[in-house]
Every structure is written in C-alpha cells, then in structure tokens.
Write a protein that holds these residues in place. Structure first.
Motif, PDB file in Angstrom:
ATOM      1  N   HIS A 157       0.845  -1.191   0.000  1.00  0.00           N
ATOM      2  CA  HIS A 157       0.000   0.000   0.000  1.00  0.00           C
ATOM      3  C   HIS A 157       0.879   1.239   0.000  1.00  0.00           C
ATOM      4  CE1 HIS A 157      -3.557  -2.421   1.243  1.00  0.00           C
ATOM      5  NE2 HIS A 157      -2.641  -3.107   1.907  1.00  0.00           N
ATOM      6  N   VAL A 158       0.478   2.250  -0.768  1.00  0.00           N
ATOM      7  CA  VAL A 158       1.102   3.569  -0.689  1.00  0.00           C
ATOM      8  C   VAL A 158       0.002   4.568  -0.354  1.00  0.00           C
ATOM      9  CG1 VAL A 158       2.432   5.365  -1.834  1.00  0.00           C
ATOM     10  CG2 VAL A 158       2.862   2.969  -2.392  1.00  0.00           C
ATOM     11  N   VAL A 159       0.212   5.322   0.710  1.00  0.00           N
ATOM     12  CA  VAL A 159      -0.762   6.312   1.170  1.00  0.00           C
ATOM     13  C   VAL A 159      -0.182   7.708   0.973  1.00  0.00           C
ATOM     14  CG1 VAL A 159      -2.095   7.180   3.122  1.00  0.00           C
ATOM     15  CG2 VAL A 159      -1.650   4.724   2.918  1.00  0.00           C
ATOM     16  N   VAL A 160      -0.884   8.559   0.225  1.00  0.00           N
ATOM     17  CA  VAL A 160      -0.548   9.975   0.151  1.00  0.00           C
ATOM     18  C   VAL A 160      -1.364  10.660   1.247  1.00  0.00           C
ATOM     19  CG1 VAL A 160      -0.559  12.071  -1.222  1.00  0.00           C
ATOM     20  CG2 VAL A 160      -0.088   9.869  -2.315  1.00  0.00           C
ATOM     21  N   LEU A 161      -0.663  11.191   2.253  1.00  0.00           N
ATOM     22  CA  LEU A 161      -1.322  11.721   3.443  1.00  0.00           C
ATOM     23  C   LEU A 161      -1.188  13.247   3.494  1.00  0.00           C
ATOM     24  CD1 LEU A 161      -2.697  11.341   6.221  1.00  0.00           C
ATOM     25  CD2 LEU A 161      -0.407  10.956   7.188  1.00  0.00           C
ATOM     26  N   ASN A 178      -0.639  -6.268  -6.867  1.00  0.00           N
ATOM     27  CA  ASN A 178       0.336  -6.341  -5.789  1.00  0.00           C
ATOM     28  C   ASN A 178       0.479  -5.019  -5.044  1.00  0.00           C
ATOM     29  OD1 ASN A 178       1.064  -9.039  -6.291  1.00  0.00           O
ATOM     30  ND2 ASN A 178       2.466  -8.406  -7.919  1.00  0.00           N
ATOM     31  N   LEU A 179      -0.250  -3.993  -5.492  1.00  0.00           N
ATOM     32  CA  LEU A 179      -0.100  -2.665  -4.901  1.00  0.00           C
ATOM     33  C   LEU A 179      -1.416  -1.909  -5.007  1.00  0.00           C
ATOM     34  CD1 LEU A 179       1.891  -0.537  -3.692  1.00  0.00           C
ATOM     35  CD2 LEU A 179       2.342   0.199  -6.053  1.00  0.00           C
ATOM     36  N   MET A 180      -1.762  -1.199  -3.928  1.00  0.00           N
ATOM     37  CA  MET A 180      -2.948  -0.350  -3.902  1.00  0.00           C
ATOM     38  C   MET A 180      -2.555   1.038  -3.420  1.00  0.00           C
ATOM     39  SD  MET A 180      -5.936  -2.956  -2.541  1.00  0.00           S
ATOM     40  CE  MET A 180      -4.896  -3.853  -1.378  1.00  0.00           C
ATOM     41  N   LEU A 181      -3.184   2.053  -4.003  1.00  0.00           N
ATOM     42  CA  LEU A 181      -2.846   3.443  -3.720  1.00  0.00           C
ATOM     43  C   LEU A 181      -4.004   4.126  -2.989  1.00  0.00           C
ATOM     44  CD1 LEU A 181      -1.328   4.396  -7.212  1.00  0.00           C
ATOM     45  CD2 LEU A 181      -0.231   3.192  -5.293  1.00  0.00           C
ATOM     46  N   HIS A 182      -3.660   4.864  -1.942  1.00  0.00           N
ATOM     47  CA  HIS A 182      -4.660   5.511  -1.103  1.00  0.00           C
ATOM     48  C   HIS A 182      -4.367   6.998  -0.993  1.00  0.00           C
ATOM     49  CE1 HIS A 182      -5.757   1.481   0.693  1.00  0.00           C
ATOM     50  NE2 HIS A 182      -4.499   1.251   0.335  1.00  0.00           N
TER      51      HIS A 182
END
Length: 228
Positions: free
Chosen positions: A90-94, A174-178
């Motif tokens: 997971h990659v989270v842009v916060l 294999n990857l999800m973006l938040h």
C-alpha cells in the motif's frame, strides 16, 4: 537528548525482541508520503511501531510526475525503493488541513520568487491552483484551501500511478494506492474514494479501500457506480 533517553527506556530497552528482529531488515507493508509539517507525524497519527511504515516526507506531501531526466529526484527515489526493493503493498498519500505548502501554492506570487525552492516545488501541482482560480471570488478562503489540499492529494495520486513500476504492480494486484486527508482541527481522517475523489470519512471498523487499484479489486467509487 532527554527525548532520546525516554525513547531508549520506554521503547528500545523495553522491546529488545522487536529491535533485534529489525536488525535483520525492514519489511513494511505500507508506505506513507506525508507532509514535513511538524504537526502531522504519520507514525503518531497511525499509531505505528518501528518497522511498520516506510515514510517519505516533503513540503505538502506532493508526488511529482515521473521525470526520467537522470537528475536527482528524492521523492521519486523513495517511492521506487519502497515499491521495488521493499515490495510495499500500500502507498498512502497523506495530506492535511492548514497546510502551509498548499497556502504557498495558492497565495504567493511565484514569479516574485518569495522562496528559492518552495515555489518551484509546489508548482508540481499547479493545476490545483488553476482549478481553484476558477472558483467564485466570494468563496470562503478556508473552504478553498481545504478543497485545494484535497485536490493536491488527488493530483499526487494520479502522478504516483503514472510511474511505470507503480502501474505495473497495481495492474498485477500487488499494490494499492490511497489518498488520505487528516483534519487535525477535528481529529478526523478521510479517504479518497477514487483518483478524482470524493473524500469520505474512514470507518475505524472497516479496512480502508484504495483510491486506485487493479480492476477487480474495487474501491468504493467503483462499487457506488454499480449501485452495490
């Protein structure tokens, strides 16, 4: 130094097993791209322990578009290492409220060069400034700033998805973006329902759904579109 001493006593010496395990390497499942703002530490916000998060912080939590020009790119390098070397899932842009970087994007005369580096950096999402300029002039400044802060998260998400090694892993599931928005005035956390929004309050009882993922792994925007 007093803080470091507290850390040693309360964490390092109290959890020797964890730190011994971390000596063998890091295996975080989550990468967070966060703002440098001193009020919004992602590890504290998420209640994370050492080894849980791979974090990169910059002004306004921005992701520039891929630019393979053989020049140094710090944020892109961190994303590449997190995705390709660590295999985060997971990659989270916060982003967050009251962001000075976004205020700089909206309010400063970039041609005047108020900042030597900041103005050029936030111009990565200049489309957000152009979008906000189209709002009615009577709009409340705080409301416009909030919209711009969230729009910058969405722009960064779309830039993130454009990196070939990111797109490849998203397509392989294999990857999800938040995209997350932390309002520290209210202590609330919202998540983008899709690459163009909207932002919805996160339910602590349910796992957060991604804004961008492979087809077949639906985020709430896709579910809503099908009337489910």
């Amino acid at each position: 130094m007093s803080g470091f001493n507290r850390f040693r006593h309360q964490h390092f010496e109290a959890d020797e097993e964890l730190y011994s395990r971390l000596l063998e390497g890091q295996h975080p499942e989550v990468m967070v791209i966060a703002c440098s703002d001193s009020r919004t530490d992602p590890a504290i916000i998420c209640g994370a322990r050492p080894g849980d998060l791979f974090v990169v912080r910059n002004v306004a939590a921005l992701v520039p578009p891929p630019t393979p020009d053989r020049q140094p790119h710090g944020t892109a390098a961190a994303i590449e290492f997190g995705v390709r070397a660590l295999g985060v899932r997971h990659v989270v842009v916060l982003g967050h409220s009251f962001c000075a970087g976004i205020r700089c994007l909206l309010e400063h005369d970039h041609g005047a060069g108020r900042f030597e580096y900041v103005s050029d950096w936030v111009d990565v999402v200049r489309t957000v400034r152009e979008e906000m300029e189209g709002l009615v002039t009577e709009a409340d400044h705080a409301s416009v700033a909030r919209q711009a802060e969230q729009a910058a998260i969405l722009a960064s998400l779309r830039n993130l998805a454009a990196y070939p090694f990111v797109a490849e892993r998203v397509a392989q599931r294999n990857l999800m973006l938040h995209g997350w928005y932390f309002d520290f005035g209210w202590g609330a956390l919202q998540a983008a329902a899709g690459p163009c929004g909207p932002f919805m309050q996160l339910d602590p009882e349910e796992p957060p759904r991604p804004a961008i993922c492979a087809s077949g792994v639906e985020g709430p925007a896709s579910v809503a579109a099908r009337g489910i």
